[in-house]
Design an enzyme around this catalytic site. Structure first.
Site, PDB file in Angstrom:
ATOM      1  CB  CYS A  73      39.693  42.577  46.332  1.00  0.00           C
ATOM      2  SG  CYS A  73      40.690  44.013  45.877  1.00  0.00           S
ATOM      3  CB  CYS A  76      41.952  44.483  50.296  1.00  0.00           C
ATOM      4  SG  CYS A  76      40.253  44.344  49.683  1.00  0.00           S
ATOM      5  CB  CYS A  91      33.141  39.781  26.892  1.00  0.00           C
ATOM      6  SG  CYS A  91      33.605  39.650  28.635  1.00  0.00           S
ATOM      7  CB  CYS A 121      37.437  46.291  45.986  1.00  0.00           C
ATOM      8  SG  CYS A 121      37.526  45.543  47.633  1.00  0.00           S
ATOM      9  CB  CYS A 124      41.090  48.151  48.982  1.00  0.00           C
ATOM     10  SG  CYS A 124      41.023  47.295  47.391  1.00  0.00           S
ATOM     11  CG  HIS A 127      39.141  49.745  37.719  1.00  0.00           C
ATOM     12  ND1 HIS A 127      37.929  50.279  37.354  1.00  0.00           N
ATOM     13  CD2 HIS A 127      39.600  49.065  36.645  1.00  0.00           C
ATOM     14  CE1 HIS A 127      37.674  49.937  36.089  1.00  0.00           C
ATOM     15  NE2 HIS A 127      38.676  49.201  35.647  1.00  0.00           N
ATOM     16  CG  HIS A 130      33.600  49.386  33.237  1.00  0.00           C
ATOM     17  ND1 HIS A 130      34.940  49.217  32.964  1.00  0.00           N
ATOM     18  CD2 HIS A 130      33.418  50.700  33.492  1.00  0.00           C
ATOM     19  CE1 HIS A 130      35.548  50.398  33.036  1.00  0.00           C
ATOM     20  NE2 HIS A 130      34.647  51.314  33.362  1.00  0.00           N
ATOM     21  CG  ASP A 134      26.185  42.851  27.743  1.00  0.00           C
ATOM     22  OD1 ASP A 134      26.578  42.619  28.904  1.00  0.00           O
ATOM     23  OD2 ASP A 134      26.957  43.153  26.822  1.00  0.00           O
ATOM     24  NE  ARG A 143      29.107  41.505  29.084  1.00  0.00           N
ATOM     25  CZ  ARG A 143      30.025  42.406  28.689  1.00  0.00           C
ATOM     26  NH1 ARG A 143      31.291  42.247  29.015  1.00  0.00           N
ATOM     27  NH2 ARG A 143      29.663  43.452  27.960  1.00  0.00           N
ATOM     28  CB  CYS A 145      33.100  43.205  31.909  1.00  0.00           C
ATOM     29  SG  CYS A 145      34.377  42.895  30.707  1.00  0.00           S
TER      30      CYS A 145
END
Length: 158
Positions: A73, A76, A91, A121, A124, A127, A130, A134, A143, A145
């Site tokens: 991350c 953190c 992608c 994470c 902490c 974000h 997602h 697939d 996956r 992403c």
């Protein structure tokens, strides 16, 4: 009677030991104020990690990184993914077929008129991106992403 007592004590010890092992997989949470995160992170990291933004596809520094090591991350330093879980998905973002057990949390995301699963994470709450169903069918079918700006690569020691 002795067998029942022995069995009871054995079961209690098993539950205790299993509880201790599972507690070690839960990272200690990091809590900071919004001002502290803004001071620590770059504006782009802050937008993605704290405000759930998304970097432009094919612009992240780890899209085409395939060296051996760990991805942590960016906020953190918590280890999230191993390089052997990374795959080429085309992608536009780094993709992994699995996260390290207990390293991430999942949240239902109904923004943008669709339902997705947000990945954060576990330490902490940052974000990361997602997860979709697939990914490679020969492994997990998932996956992850992931925004490059939300992670840092730590090369394996030679």
């Amino acid at each position: 009677m002795k067998n029942k007592l022995f069995y009871f004590i054995f079961c209690l010890m098993s539950v205790f030991v299993q509880g201790q092992v599972s507690l070690k997989t839960i990272p200690e949470k990091i809590v900071k104020t919004d001002a502290e995160w803004k001071k620590q992170l770059t504006p782009e990291q802050y937008d993605v990690l704290r405000k759930k933004g998304t970097e432009m596809p094919f612009t992240g520094k780890y899209v085409n990184t395939y060296e051996k090591g760990d991805y942590v991350c960016a906020a953190c330093g918590h280890v999230l993914f191993r390089s052997n879980a990374k795959f080429r998905s085309d992608c536009g973002w780094p993709s992994f077929d699995k996260a390290i057990k207990g390293a991430v949390t999942y949240v239902k995301d109904s923004s943008l008129g669709m339902t997705r699963t947000e990945v954060n994470c576990a330490k902490c709450g940052g974000h990361l991106g997602h997860v979709f169903d697939d990914g490679p069918t020969e492994t997990t079918g998932q996956r992850f992403c992931t925004n490059s700006v939300s992670i840092e690569f730590k090369p394996a020691k030679k």
